[in-house]
Design a protein around this motif. Structure first.
Motif, short mmCIF file in Angstrom:
data_model
loop_
_atom_site.label_atom_id
_atom_site.label_comp_id
_atom_site.label_asym_id
_atom_site.label_seq_id
_atom_site.Cartn_x
_atom_site.Cartn_y
_atom_site.Cartn_z
N TYR A 1 43.36 36.56 50.33
CA TYR A 1 43.64 37.81 49.62
C TYR A 1 43.77 37.55 48.12
O TYR A 1 44.21 36.49 47.70
CB TYR A 1 44.95 38.43 50.12
N SER A 2 43.44 38.57 47.36
CA SER A 2 43.73 38.49 45.94
C SER A 2 45.23 38.68 45.75
O SER A 2 45.91 39.29 46.58
CB SER A 2 42.96 39.56 45.17
N ASP A 3 45.74 38.17 44.66
CA ASP A 3 47.19 38.29 44.40
C ASP A 3 47.62 39.75 44.27
O ASP A 3 48.75 40.10 44.63
CB ASP A 3 47.55 37.54 43.11
N SER A 4 46.72 40.60 43.81
CA SER A 4 47.10 41.99 43.56
C SER A 4 47.31 42.79 44.85
O SER A 4 47.95 43.84 44.82
CB SER A 4 46.04 42.67 42.70
N LYS B 1 48.01 41.01 48.01
CA LYS B 1 48.71 40.17 48.99
C LYS B 1 50.04 40.82 49.39
O LYS B 1 50.80 41.25 48.53
CB LYS B 1 48.93 38.79 48.41
#
Length: 123
Positions: A59-62, A64
């Motif tokens: 996942y991207s951090d934005s 997650k």
């Protein structure tokens, strides 16, 4: 491989939404699958990816902790469950397929793209 995304819509901040992407064609179930999104005036960005057996996700951090990617190989479908949606999640969401998790997480190495589905989150 053909990819058909669906499930987008207009929701309010804090709501949930589930996107689906149905794959068809040869060896469609052997690909890693992923989701990208593109907001107006911005580059297409990676959102989430899942290995072809479903055992590994990224996942991207934005997103997650708020989004969950899953797949049902019997139905040749990948899902993106989106929760706690924010206005900044507003974008056209695209599903993608590629032979490996690494390739499907990078826009330049994605092998197949689906058409986009619009997600709009109002504040």
């Amino acid at each position: 491989v053909q990819l058909q995304a669906s499930g987008g819509g207009l929701v309010q901040a804090g709501d949930s939404l589930r996107l689906s992407c149905a794959a068809s064609g040869r060896t469609s179930s052997n690909n890693a699958m992923g989701w990208f999104r593109q907001a107006p005036g911005k580059e297409r960005e990676f959102v989430a990816a899942i290995s072809w057996r479903g055992g590994v996700t990224s996942y991207s951090d934005s997103v997650k902790g708020r989004f969950t990617i899953s797949r049902d190989n019997a139905r040749n479908t990948v899902y993106l469950q989106m929760s706690s949606l924010k206005p900044e999640d507003t974008a056209v969401y695209y599903c993608a397929a590629a032979p490996s998790l690494f390739q499907v997480a990078t826009p330049t190495t994605v092998r197949y793209w689906g058409q986009g589905t619009q997600v709009t989150v109002s504040s």
